[in-house]
Design an enzyme around this catalytic site. Structure first.
Site, PDB file in Angstrom:
ATOM      1  N   THR A 184      -9.172  -2.004   2.848  1.00  0.00           N
ATOM      2  CA  THR A 184      -8.920  -2.409   1.470  1.00  0.00           C
ATOM      3  C   THR A 184      -9.303  -3.867   1.274  1.00  0.00           C
ATOM      4  O   THR A 184      -9.832  -4.521   2.176  1.00  0.00           O
ATOM      5  CB  THR A 184      -7.461  -2.091   1.057  1.00  0.00           C
ATOM      6  OG1 THR A 184      -7.336  -2.317  -0.349  1.00  0.00           O
ATOM      7  CG2 THR A 184      -6.440  -2.949   1.785  1.00  0.00           C
TER       8      THR A 184
ATOM      9  N   ASP B  49     -13.915   6.093  -2.280  1.00  0.00           N
ATOM     10  CA  ASP B  49     -13.393   5.660  -3.591  1.00  0.00           C
ATOM     11  C   ASP B  49     -14.125   6.397  -4.719  1.00  0.00           C
ATOM     12  O   ASP B  49     -13.505   6.947  -5.630  1.00  0.00           O
ATOM     13  CB  ASP B  49     -13.571   4.140  -3.776  1.00  0.00           C
ATOM     14  CG  ASP B  49     -12.523   3.333  -3.026  1.00  0.00           C
ATOM     15  OD1 ASP B  49     -11.387   3.820  -2.880  1.00  0.00           O
ATOM     16  OD2 ASP B  49     -12.852   2.221  -2.591  1.00  0.00           O
TER      17      ASP B  49
ATOM     18  N   GLY C 244     -16.230  -2.172 -17.091  1.00  0.00           N
ATOM     19  CA  GLY C 244     -16.031  -2.991 -15.892  1.00  0.00           C
ATOM     20  C   GLY C 244     -17.240  -2.899 -14.990  1.00  0.00           C
ATOM     21  O   GLY C 244     -18.006  -1.915 -15.044  1.00  0.00           O
TER      22      GLY C 244
ATOM     23  N   ASN D 258     -14.542   2.029   2.503  1.00  0.00           N
ATOM     24  CA  ASN D 258     -13.072   2.066   2.407  1.00  0.00           C
ATOM     25  C   ASN D 258     -12.455   2.953   3.477  1.00  0.00           C
ATOM     26  O   ASN D 258     -11.234   3.035   3.577  1.00  0.00           O
ATOM     27  CB  ASN D 258     -12.612   2.523   1.011  1.00  0.00           C
ATOM     28  CG  ASN D 258     -12.644   4.025   0.864  1.00  0.00           C
ATOM     29  OD1 ASN D 258     -13.541   4.683   1.422  1.00  0.00           O
ATOM     30  ND2 ASN D 258     -11.693   4.589   0.163  1.00  0.00           N
TER      31      ASN D 258
ATOM     32  N   LYS E  59     -13.749  -4.810   2.278  1.00  0.00           N
ATOM     33  CA  LYS E  59     -14.582  -3.604   2.126  1.00  0.00           C
ATOM     34  C   LYS E  59     -16.067  -3.851   2.397  1.00  0.00           C
ATOM     35  O   LYS E  59     -16.793  -2.946   2.781  1.00  0.00           O
ATOM     36  CB  LYS E  59     -14.410  -3.008   0.722  1.00  0.00           C
ATOM     37  CG  LYS E  59     -13.058  -2.338   0.525  1.00  0.00           C
ATOM     38  CD  LYS E  59     -12.965  -1.649  -0.820  1.00  0.00           C
ATOM     39  CE  LYS E  59     -11.613  -0.995  -0.997  1.00  0.00           C
ATOM     40  NZ  LYS E  59     -11.521  -0.182  -2.214  1.00  0.00           N
TER      41      LYS E  59
ATOM     42  N   ALA F 195     -14.650  -1.600  -7.904  1.00  0.00           N
ATOM     43  CA  ALA F 195     -14.260  -0.216  -8.194  1.00  0.00           C
ATOM     44  C   ALA F 195     -15.256   0.423  -9.159  1.00  0.00           C
ATOM     45  O   ALA F 195     -15.619   1.594  -9.015  1.00  0.00           O
ATOM     46  CB  ALA F 195     -12.853  -0.184  -8.780  1.00  0.00           C
TER      47      ALA F 195
ATOM     48  N   SER G 168       0.823  -1.227   0.000  1.00  0.00           N
ATOM     49  CA  SER G 168       0.000   0.000   0.000  1.00  0.00           C
ATOM     50  C   SER G 168       0.852   1.271   0.000  1.00  0.00           C
ATOM     51  O   SER G 168       1.873   1.353   0.694  1.00  0.00           O
ATOM     52  CB  SER G 168      -0.909   0.007   1.227  1.00  0.00           C
ATOM     53  OG  SER G 168      -1.562   1.260   1.296  1.00  0.00           O
TER      54      SER G 168
ATOM     55  N   ARG H  41     -17.163  -7.601 -19.408  1.00  0.00           N
ATOM     56  CA  ARG H  41     -16.950  -8.919 -20.011  1.00  0.00           C
ATOM     57  C   ARG H  41     -18.118  -9.847 -19.655  1.00  0.00           C
ATOM     58  O   ARG H  41     -18.697 -10.484 -20.521  1.00  0.00           O
ATOM     59  CB  ARG H  41     -15.623  -9.484 -19.487  1.00  0.00           C
ATOM     60  CG  ARG H  41     -15.293 -10.859 -19.973  1.00  0.00           C
ATOM     61  CD  ARG H  41     -13.940 -11.284 -19.487  1.00  0.00           C
ATOM     62  NE  ARG H  41     -13.865 -11.378 -18.021  1.00  0.00           N
ATOM     63  CZ  ARG H  41     -12.790 -11.764 -17.350  1.00  0.00           C
ATOM     64  NH1 ARG H  41     -11.684 -12.066 -18.010  1.00  0.00           N
ATOM     65  NH2 ARG H  41     -12.794 -11.829 -16.036  1.00  0.00           N
ATOM     66  N   THR H  42     -18.487  -9.902 -18.387  1.00  0.00           N
ATOM     67  CA  THR H  42     -19.661 -10.678 -17.975  1.00  0.00           C
ATOM     68  C   THR H  42     -20.857  -9.721 -18.017  1.00  0.00           C
ATOM     69  O   THR H  42     -21.041  -8.890 -17.121  1.00  0.00           O
ATOM     70  CB  THR H  42     -19.458 -11.235 -16.543  1.00  0.00           C
ATOM     71  OG1 THR H  42     -18.191 -11.899 -16.503  1.00  0.00           O
ATOM     72  CG2 THR H  42     -20.568 -12.194 -16.155  1.00  0.00           C
TER      73      THR H  42
ATOM     74  N   TYR I 132      -3.392   2.117 -11.876  1.00  0.00           N
ATOM     75  CA  TYR I 132      -2.323   3.104 -11.632  1.00  0.00           C
ATOM     76  C   TYR I 132      -0.914   2.529 -11.728  1.00  0.00           C
ATOM     77  O   TYR I 132       0.066   3.247 -11.518  1.00  0.00           O
ATOM     78  CB  TYR I 132      -2.542   3.835 -10.301  1.00  0.00           C
ATOM     79  CG  TYR I 132      -2.702   2.929  -9.109  1.00  0.00           C
ATOM     80  CD1 TYR I 132      -1.617   2.426  -8.427  1.00  0.00           C
ATOM     81  CD2 TYR I 132      -3.973   2.579  -8.672  1.00  0.00           C
ATOM     82  CE1 TYR I 132      -1.769   1.602  -7.343  1.00  0.00           C
ATOM     83  CE2 TYR I 132      -4.147   1.740  -7.590  1.00  0.00           C
ATOM     84  CZ  TYR I 132      -3.036   1.252  -6.931  1.00  0.00           C
ATOM     85  OH  TYR I 132      -3.200   0.420  -5.855  1.00  0.00           O
TER      86      TYR I 132
HETATM   87  P1  NAP Z   1     -12.843  -6.644  -9.288  1.00  0.00           P
HETATM   88  O1  NAP Z   1     -13.970  -6.343  -8.369  1.00  0.00           O
HETATM   89  O2  NAP Z   1     -12.174  -7.977  -9.201  1.00  0.00           O
HETATM   90  O3  NAP Z   1     -13.370  -6.415 -10.799  1.00  0.00           O
HETATM   91  C1  NAP Z   1     -12.550  -6.714 -11.902  1.00  0.00           C
HETATM   92  C2  NAP Z   1     -13.201  -6.191 -13.171  1.00  0.00           C
HETATM   93  O4  NAP Z   1     -12.269  -6.383 -14.259  1.00  0.00           O
HETATM   94  C3  NAP Z   1     -14.479  -6.959 -13.566  1.00  0.00           C
HETATM   95  O5  NAP Z   1     -15.346  -6.079 -14.238  1.00  0.00           O
HETATM   96  C4  NAP Z   1     -13.911  -8.021 -14.537  1.00  0.00           C
HETATM   97  O6  NAP Z   1     -14.878  -8.503 -15.469  1.00  0.00           O
HETATM   98  C5  NAP Z   1     -12.892  -7.186 -15.282  1.00  0.00           C
HETATM   99  N1  NAP Z   1     -11.852  -7.993 -15.925  1.00  0.00           N
HETATM  100  C6  NAP Z   1     -10.867  -8.718 -15.347  1.00  0.00           C
HETATM  101  N2  NAP Z   1     -10.094  -9.294 -16.283  1.00  0.00           N
HETATM  102  C7  NAP Z   1     -10.604  -8.936 -17.494  1.00  0.00           C
HETATM  103  C8  NAP Z   1     -10.255  -9.218 -18.840  1.00  0.00           C
HETATM  104  N3  NAP Z   1      -9.199  -9.986 -19.134  1.00  0.00           N
HETATM  105  N4  NAP Z   1     -10.988  -8.663 -19.833  1.00  0.00           N
HETATM  106  C9  NAP Z   1     -12.042  -7.862 -19.552  1.00  0.00           C
HETATM  107  N5  NAP Z   1     -12.447  -7.568 -18.285  1.00  0.00           N
HETATM  108  C10 NAP Z   1     -11.728  -8.098 -17.269  1.00  0.00           C
HETATM  109  O7  NAP Z   1     -11.648  -5.581  -9.112  1.00  0.00           O
HETATM  110  P2  NAP Z   1     -11.768  -4.054  -8.642  1.00  0.00           P
HETATM  111  O8  NAP Z   1     -11.559  -3.979  -7.175  1.00  0.00           O
HETATM  112  O9  NAP Z   1     -12.988  -3.472  -9.226  1.00  0.00           O
HETATM  113  O10 NAP Z   1     -10.447  -3.425  -9.309  1.00  0.00           O
HETATM  114  C11 NAP Z   1     -10.319  -3.291 -10.722  1.00  0.00           C
HETATM  115  C12 NAP Z   1      -9.067  -2.481 -11.063  1.00  0.00           C
HETATM  116  O11 NAP Z   1      -9.173  -1.174 -10.518  1.00  0.00           O
HETATM  117  C13 NAP Z   1      -7.769  -3.054 -10.496  1.00  0.00           C
HETATM  118  O12 NAP Z   1      -6.767  -2.912 -11.475  1.00  0.00           O
HETATM  119  C14 NAP Z   1      -7.448  -2.158  -9.314  1.00  0.00           C
HETATM  120  O13 NAP Z   1      -6.064  -2.057  -9.062  1.00  0.00           O
HETATM  121  C15 NAP Z   1      -7.997  -0.830  -9.809  1.00  0.00           C
HETATM  122  N6  NAP Z   1      -8.387   0.069  -8.709  1.00  0.00           N
HETATM  123  C16 NAP Z   1      -7.851   1.326  -8.699  1.00  0.00           C
HETATM  124  C17 NAP Z   1      -8.200   2.201  -7.683  1.00  0.00           C
HETATM  125  C18 NAP Z   1      -7.607   3.576  -7.649  1.00  0.00           C
HETATM  126  O14 NAP Z   1      -7.693   4.221  -6.597  1.00  0.00           O
HETATM  127  N7  NAP Z   1      -7.054   4.073  -8.720  1.00  0.00           N
HETATM  128  C19 NAP Z   1      -9.109   1.805  -6.688  1.00  0.00           C
HETATM  129  C20 NAP Z   1      -9.657   0.512  -6.763  1.00  0.00           C
HETATM  130  C21 NAP Z   1      -9.285  -0.356  -7.780  1.00  0.00           C
HETATM  131  P3  NAP Z   1     -15.801  -9.794 -15.098  1.00  0.00           P
HETATM  132  O15 NAP Z   1     -16.914  -9.274 -14.251  1.00  0.00           O
HETATM  133  O16 NAP Z   1     -16.245 -10.284 -16.426  1.00  0.00           O
HETATM  134  O17 NAP Z   1     -14.915 -10.762 -14.360  1.00  0.00           O
END
Ligand code: NAP
Length: 290
Positions: free
Chosen positions: A68, A108, A133, A93, A72, A137, A21, A158-159, A229
Site C-alpha cells: 500500500t 486494484d 481524478g 499492490n 506501490k 487509484a 488497514s 483538477r490538474t 469508502y
Molecule cells: P492520489 O494519487 O493522491 O490522487 C488524488 C486525486 O484526488 C488527484 O486526482 C487529485 O487531483 C484529486 N484531488 C484531491 N483533492 C481534490 C480536491 N479538493 N478537488 C478536486 N480533486 C482533488 O490518491 P489515490 O491513491 O489516487 O486515492 C484517491 C482516493 O481513492 C482516496 O480517497 C483513497 O482512499 C481512495 N482509494 C480507494 C480504494 C478502494 O479500494 N476503494 C483504493 C485506492 C484509493 P490533483 O491531481 O489536481 O491533485
C-alpha cells in the site's frame, strides 16, 4: 482465528502507515472460514527499507504481501517479474512469492472492474465511462476499464495536465479517451453520452461535504461509483441516489482487490461473502466511532 501450526503460511501487508488497514480482518476471516493454516500480518515499512523488506519476504518464505501507500511504485525495481496489468499501471499492490521469485500484480484495477460486475451488475465492455481524478487509484481504474473493453474512458481532473497524461495512457489500451478539467461544460458534454461515472479523487472523504461535480449533471441512466469508502455513503453517492442513479460504493473495490489478492496467493476461490461481511463490519465500526 484457526490455530496455526508449524506449517502455517504467512502473507501480509507492507506500507506506511498500516495500522488503519482493514485487509487483515478480511483475509484472516477468510482463512478461518476455510479452516486454512494461513495468517495475514501487517508490516510497517519505512521508505528506505523497501529493498530490505522484500529480501525479508524471500528469506522468511512469506508467501506474498499486499503493498500500500507509499510503496506501490517503489517496490518495482526489487521484483523479478510484473504481470501485464501491473506493468501497464506502473504500480503493484500484490506480490506473490513464487518459490523465491517475486511477481508483482495489480488487483486494484481488476478488483474495481470485478466490483462493477459483482456488486453493481454493470458490464464495462462497450461502456462509456467518465473517471474523475488522475491520481494512483484513477490510473488503475481507468486502465483496467480500457483493458476490460470499455469503448470510452474520459478522465477529468483538477490538474488538467495530469488528466491529459492519463488519457494518453488509457488510449494505448484500446479505449477512446480525452483529458478534461473539472469545469462544468466539458463534464456536461461528456456526461450526455456516458453510461457511468467513477469518482476516484479524495473529495468526500471522512466528513468532507464537498462534491466533485454538480449532481444536476447526473441522469438516472448513469451508474455512479465512488471509490472513497469512508464514509460508506459519500456525499456524491447520496446526491446520485437522489437523482435516481444506481450507485456503487467504494467498499466494492476494496473487497475485490482483496478477493483477487487472496486468489493470487492461495490458488483457491476466495469466500467473497465472508470477506464482505468482515469488511462492512469494520467499516460500520469505524463510522460508529467517528
Ligand atoms: P492520489 O494519487 O493522491 O490522487 C488524488 C486525486 O484526488 C488527484 O486526482 C487529485 O487531483 C484529486 N484531488 C484531491 N483533492 C481534490 C480536491 N479538493 N478537488 C478536486 N480533486 C482533488 O490518491 P489515490 O491513491 O489516487 O486515492 C484517491 C482516493 O481513492 C482516496 O480517497 C483513497 O482512499 C481512495 N482509494 C480507494 C480504494 C478502494 O479500494 N476503494 C483504493 C485506492 C484509493 P490533483 O491531481 O489536481 O491533485
Amino acid at each position: 482465528m484457526t490455530e496455526l501450526t508449524g506449517a502455517a503460511a504467512v502473507v501480509g501487508l507492507i506500507g506506511r502507515p498500516v495500522a488503519h488497514s482493514l485487509s487483515p480482518r478480511m483475509h484472516n476471516r477468510a482463512f478461518a472460514h476455510l479452516g486454512m493454516d494461513w495468517v495475514y500480518v501487517p508490516f510497517e515499512v519505512a521508505d528506505d527499507a523497501v529493498s530490505a523488506a522484500l529480501a525479508g519476504v524471500k528469506a522468511l518464505s512469506i508467501r506474498g504481501v499486499n503493498v500500500t501507500v507509499p510503496h506501490k511504485t517503489a517496490v518495482i525495481p526489487f521484483l523479478d517479474e510484473l504481470t501485464p496489468e501491473a506493468a501497464a499501471m506502473g504500480a503493484v499492490n500484490t506480490i506473490v512469492n513464487d518459490s523465491g521469485r517475486l511477481v508483482g500484480h495489480n488487483t486494484d484495477g481488476s478488483g474495481f472492474v470485478r466490483s462493477l460486475r459483482e456488486v453493481a451488475g454493470f458490464d464495462p465492455h462497450g461502456a462509456r465511462v467518465l473517471v474523475l481524478g488522475a491520481g494512483g487509484a484513477a490510473r488503475a481504474v481507468a486502465i483496467a476499464l480500457a483493458r476490460a473493453g470499455a469503448e470510452r474512458v474520459a478522465v477529468a481532473n483538477r490538474t488538467e495536465s495530469k488528466a491529459g497524461r492519463l488519457a494518453e495512457a488509457v488510449a494505448r489500451h484500446g479505449a477512446s479517451s480525452a483529458g478534461l478539467s473539472l469545469a462544468r461544460e466539458p463534464l456536461a458534454a461528456e456526461l450526455r453520452a456516458a453510461d457511468a461515472v467513477v469518482q476516484t479523487t479524495s473529495v468526500g472523504m471522512a466528513g468532507d461535504p464537498s462534491l466533485p461535480l454538480d449532481p444536476d449533471l447526473l441522469a438516472p441512466r448513469h451508474l455512479v461509483a465512488d471509490i472513497v469508502y469512508t464514509p460508506l455513503k459519500t456525499p456524491l453517492l447520496r446526491a446520485a441516489e437522489a437523482r435516481g442513479c444506481r450507485t456503487l460504493p467504494g467498499w466494492g473495490m476494496l473487497l475485490y482487490q482483496g478477493v483477487e489478492a487472496f486468489e493470487c496467493w492461495t490458488g483457491t476461490p476466495a469466500p467473497a461473502n465472508v470477506m464482505r461481511e468482515a469488511l462492512l463490519e469494520a467499516l460500520r465500526g469505524k463510522e460508529a466511532e467517528a
